[in-house]
Write a protein that holds these residues in place. Structure first.
Motif, PDB file in Angstrom:
ATOM      1  N   LYS A   1       5.540 -21.257  -6.699  1.00  0.00           N
ATOM      2  CA  LYS A   1       3.216 -22.136  -6.661  1.00  0.00           C
ATOM      3  C   LYS A   1       2.653 -21.213  -5.547  1.00  0.00           C
ATOM      4  O   LYS A   1       1.356 -20.663  -6.327  1.00  0.00           O
ATOM      5  CB  LYS A   1       3.478 -23.457  -5.923  1.00  0.00           C
ATOM      6  N   VAL A   2       3.274 -20.616  -4.309  1.00  0.00           N
ATOM      7  CA  VAL A   2       2.519 -19.144  -4.032  1.00  0.00           C
ATOM      8  C   VAL A   2       2.337 -17.930  -5.189  1.00  0.00           C
ATOM      9  O   VAL A   2       1.443 -17.064  -4.989  1.00  0.00           O
ATOM     10  CB  VAL A   2       3.351 -18.614  -2.705  1.00  0.00           C
ATOM     11  N   LYS A   3       3.272 -17.764  -5.817  1.00  0.00           N
ATOM     12  CA  LYS A   3       3.477 -15.785  -6.758  1.00  0.00           C
ATOM     13  C   LYS A   3       2.218 -16.926  -8.158  1.00  0.00           C
ATOM     14  O   LYS A   3       1.459 -15.863  -8.363  1.00  0.00           O
ATOM     15  CB  LYS A   3       4.475 -15.694  -7.204  1.00  0.00           C
ATOM     16  N   LEU A   4       1.823 -17.979  -8.271  1.00  0.00           N
ATOM     17  CA  LEU A   4       0.627 -18.645  -9.174  1.00  0.00           C
ATOM     18  C   LEU A   4      -0.360 -18.206  -8.566  1.00  0.00           C
ATOM     19  O   LEU A   4      -1.547 -18.051  -9.167  1.00  0.00           O
ATOM     20  CB  LEU A   4       0.658 -19.890  -9.991  1.00  0.00           C
ATOM     21  N   VAL A   5      -0.489 -18.774  -6.981  1.00  0.00           N
ATOM     22  CA  VAL A   5      -1.776 -18.708  -6.334  1.00  0.00           C
ATOM     23  C   VAL A   5      -2.459 -17.190  -6.585  1.00  0.00           C
ATOM     24  O   VAL A   5      -3.084 -16.745  -6.758  1.00  0.00           O
ATOM     25  CB  VAL A   5      -1.785 -19.226  -5.049  1.00  0.00           C
ATOM     26  N   LEU A   6      -1.618 -16.536  -5.920  1.00  0.00           N
ATOM     27  CA  LEU A   6      -1.795 -15.160  -6.133  1.00  0.00           C
ATOM     28  C   LEU A   6      -2.275 -14.600  -7.372  1.00  0.00           C
ATOM     29  O   LEU A   6      -3.256 -13.452  -7.435  1.00  0.00           O
ATOM     30  CB  LEU A   6      -0.559 -14.423  -5.383  1.00  0.00           C
ATOM     31  N   TRP A   7      -1.629 -14.479  -8.651  1.00  0.00           N
ATOM     32  CA  TRP A   7      -1.782 -14.142  -9.995  1.00  0.00           C
ATOM     33  C   TRP A   7      -3.391 -14.730 -10.417  1.00  0.00           C
ATOM     34  O   TRP A   7      -4.104 -13.765 -10.400  1.00  0.00           O
ATOM     35  CB  TRP A   7      -1.208 -15.116 -10.910  1.00  0.00           C
TER      36      TRP A   7
ATOM     37  N   ILE B   1      -1.431  -7.758  -5.849  1.00  0.00           N
ATOM     38  CA  ILE B   1      -0.435  -7.590  -6.215  1.00  0.00           C
ATOM     39  C   ILE B   1       0.800  -7.230  -6.123  1.00  0.00           C
ATOM     40  O   ILE B   1       1.348  -7.457  -6.258  1.00  0.00           O
ATOM     41  CB  ILE B   1      -0.426  -5.648  -7.181  1.00  0.00           C
ATOM     42  N   ILE B   2       0.821  -5.981  -4.685  1.00  0.00           N
ATOM     43  CA  ILE B   2       1.834  -6.022  -3.070  1.00  0.00           C
ATOM     44  C   ILE B   2       2.583  -7.519  -3.156  1.00  0.00           C
ATOM     45  O   ILE B   2       3.581  -7.429  -2.131  1.00  0.00           O
ATOM     46  CB  ILE B   2       1.280  -5.596  -2.607  1.00  0.00           C
ATOM     47  N   GLY B   3       1.639  -8.686  -2.626  1.00  0.00           N
ATOM     48  CA  GLY B   3       2.317  -9.736  -2.635  1.00  0.00           C
ATOM     49  C   GLY B   3       2.706 -10.565  -3.666  1.00  0.00           C
ATOM     50  O   GLY B   3       4.424 -11.150  -3.009  1.00  0.00           O
ATOM     51  N   ILE B   4       2.748 -10.257  -4.850  1.00  0.00           N
ATOM     52  CA  ILE B   4       3.491 -11.351  -6.120  1.00  0.00           C
ATOM     53  C   ILE B   4       5.193 -10.171  -5.916  1.00  0.00           C
ATOM     54  O   ILE B   4       6.080 -10.904  -5.612  1.00  0.00           O
ATOM     55  CB  ILE B   4       2.983 -10.460  -7.124  1.00  0.00           C
ATOM     56  N   ILE B   5       4.862  -8.833  -4.863  1.00  0.00           N
ATOM     57  CA  ILE B   5       5.640  -8.346  -5.985  1.00  0.00           C
ATOM     58  C   ILE B   5       6.696  -8.251  -4.173  1.00  0.00           C
ATOM     59  O   ILE B   5       7.995  -8.890  -4.109  1.00  0.00           O
ATOM     60  CB  ILE B   5       5.883  -6.247  -5.677  1.00  0.00           C
TER      61      ILE B   5
ATOM     62  N   HIS C   1      15.466 -12.633   2.414  1.00  0.00           N
ATOM     63  CA  HIS C   1      15.032 -11.300   2.327  1.00  0.00           C
ATOM     64  C   HIS C   1      13.153 -12.221   2.650  1.00  0.00           C
ATOM     65  O   HIS C   1      12.607 -10.988   1.781  1.00  0.00           O
ATOM     66  CB  HIS C   1      15.046 -10.985   0.598  1.00  0.00           C
ATOM     67  N   LYS C   2      13.023 -12.926   3.054  1.00  0.00           N
ATOM     68  CA  LYS C   2      12.247 -13.783   3.539  1.00  0.00           C
ATOM     69  C   LYS C   2      11.092 -12.235   4.557  1.00  0.00           C
ATOM     70  O   LYS C   2      10.092 -12.424   4.604  1.00  0.00           O
ATOM     71  CB  LYS C   2      12.436 -15.022   4.589  1.00  0.00           C
ATOM     72  N   LYS C   3      11.895 -11.447   4.700  1.00  0.00           N
ATOM     73  CA  LYS C   3      10.700 -10.260   5.194  1.00  0.00           C
ATOM     74  C   LYS C   3       9.865  -9.493   4.393  1.00  0.00           C
ATOM     75  O   LYS C   3       9.158  -8.960   4.958  1.00  0.00           O
ATOM     76  CB  LYS C   3      11.619  -9.751   6.705  1.00  0.00           C
ATOM     77  N   SER C   4      10.538  -9.610   3.689  1.00  0.00           N
ATOM     78  CA  SER C   4       9.887  -8.900   2.395  1.00  0.00           C
ATOM     79  C   SER C   4       8.771  -9.011   1.640  1.00  0.00           C
ATOM     80  O   SER C   4       7.640  -8.337   2.078  1.00  0.00           O
ATOM     81  CB  SER C   4      10.691  -8.670   1.544  1.00  0.00           C
TER      82      SER C   4
ATOM     83  N   TYR D   1       2.908 -17.352   4.603  1.00  0.00           N
ATOM     84  CA  TYR D   1       2.054 -15.880   6.244  1.00  0.00           C
ATOM     85  C   TYR D   1       1.221 -15.366   4.621  1.00  0.00           C
ATOM     86  O   TYR D   1      -0.377 -14.697   4.979  1.00  0.00           O
ATOM     87  CB  TYR D   1       3.166 -15.355   6.313  1.00  0.00           C
ATOM     88  N   ILE D   2       1.684 -14.757   3.171  1.00  0.00           N
ATOM     89  CA  ILE D   2       1.150 -13.942   2.691  1.00  0.00           C
ATOM     90  C   ILE D   2      -0.182 -14.704   2.558  1.00  0.00           C
ATOM     91  O   ILE D   2      -1.756 -13.996   1.947  1.00  0.00           O
ATOM     92  CB  ILE D   2       1.576 -13.254   1.465  1.00  0.00           C
ATOM     93  N   LEU D   3      -0.280 -15.556   1.493  1.00  0.00           N
ATOM     94  CA  LEU D   3      -1.789 -16.200   0.867  1.00  0.00           C
ATOM     95  C   LEU D   3      -2.615 -16.598   2.087  1.00  0.00           C
ATOM     96  O   LEU D   3      -4.004 -16.490   1.991  1.00  0.00           O
ATOM     97  CB  LEU D   3      -1.115 -18.164   1.074  1.00  0.00           C
ATOM     98  N   ILE D   4      -2.625 -17.130   3.142  1.00  0.00           N
ATOM     99  CA  ILE D   4      -3.342 -17.033   4.900  1.00  0.00           C
ATOM    100  C   ILE D   4      -3.460 -15.630   5.381  1.00  0.00           C
ATOM    101  O   ILE D   4      -5.188 -15.718   5.277  1.00  0.00           O
ATOM    102  CB  ILE D   4      -2.719 -17.815   6.081  1.00  0.00           C
TER     103      ILE D   4
END
Length: 306
Positions: free
Chosen positions: A20-26, A66-70, A87-90, A157-160
């Protein structure tokens, strides 16, 4: 206590959240690219350094998506022998790339504004350019609200962080709009490169905030006040003392460990049950995604000596 870590973000539910986070980022990516291209084209047509700079900043919003999606794609990978914590710290590492990218763009925009300040050029401001800029501000406003809402909903974290970045883009765009309106009513065109330079400092600030937050997480800075943990743990009558409290991580990936002293005649089964109760209470009162490790120690009352 080494078990009961079902909230280790490796479950199907957690994978669904990452999707869902990835979809928001797209979604945000396409919105940011549309806004950026519009600003850059208009800035080029009217020869506005500040508007072009604003467009580049908006383009950086798209690059950050894009970086967030990766980062999210890597973060969703399951635990393995080499990565027992996942791998969450990525996701945090990806934010460092965003911070570095913003810093480089800030330097470029600052230098461009400085050059325009030394060698000012006439601007061709049109009504359509002003309308287009207002439209992009409105789009960014709704993008920020949407992304921040989803970030809180998914504890992402990345969305906020990205929504805060986009919010700064709104303030910058408002600054550009004001400068163009001032020029249109007769203020000297030198105001345009001045605004461009101011924009660069907004970008530097956004870069600093991203670096600061990301580095704190990577360096395992404490994320929970010790007193808050003590208040929860001391509510259990079985607990005689608590020490060596540590916490690290982020809001959606938090780790807490501590040493707790209990009566020495407490059975292994009782201490095990107590640790579960304490963990459940910490999740309830502090963060439901806390992973709690408790080391039990026997408590011996100190006798007073004359």
């Amino acid at each position: 206590k080494t078990e009961n870590i079902s909230n280790n973000c490796i479950s199907t539910d957690c994978n669904d959240v990452y999707k869902k986070v990835k979809l928001v980022l797209w979604i945000i990516l396409f919105a940011n690219l549309g806004v950026a291209i519009t600003k850059i084209i208009i800035g080029y047509l009217i020869n506005s350094a500040s508007l072009s700079a604003d467009g580049i900043h908006s383009m950086s919003d798209g690059m950050s998506n894009i970086i967030g999606i990766i980062g999210i794609t890597i973060a969703v990978k399951p635990v393995d022998k080499k990565h027992p914590y996942g791998h969450k710290k990525s996701e945090i590492i990806a934010s460092l790339f965003i911070g570095a990218m913003l810093f480089v763009l800030g330097i470029k925009i600052f230098m461009t504004g400085l050059d325009r300040f030394m060698h000012p050029e006439e601007l061709n401001i049109t009504t359509i350019s002003l309308i287009s800029l207002i439209i992009t501000i409105i789009i960014n406003f709704f993008v920020t609200i949407y992304e921040n809402k989803k970030g809180k909903e998914y504890d992402s974290y990345i969305l906020i962080s990205d929504s805060i970045h986009t919010r700064s883009d709104i303030l910058i765009s408002l600054g550009v709009l004001i400068s163009l309106l001032l020029i249109k009513i007769g203020v000297p065109i030198v105001i345009d490169p001045i605004i461009s330079i101011i924009i660069s400092f907004f970008i530097f600030r956004a870069s600093y905030e991203i670096f600061k937050e990301s580095i704190n997480i990577l360096l395992d800075s404490a994320v929970i006040d010790e007193e808050q943990i003590k208040n929860v743990v001391n509510s259990f009558t079985e607990v005689k003392d608590i020490h060596k409290i540590r916490s690290r991580g982020s809001h959606n990936d938090m780790y807490v460990d501590m040493h707790i002293m209990i009566e020495p005649n407490t059975s292994l089964e009782q201490s095990h049950a107590l640790s579960h109760r304490i963990e459940d209470e910490i999740k309830k009162e502090i963060n439901n995604k806390c992973q709690v490790i408790i080391h039990m120690e026997p408590y011996h009352k100190k006798e007073n000596t004359l």
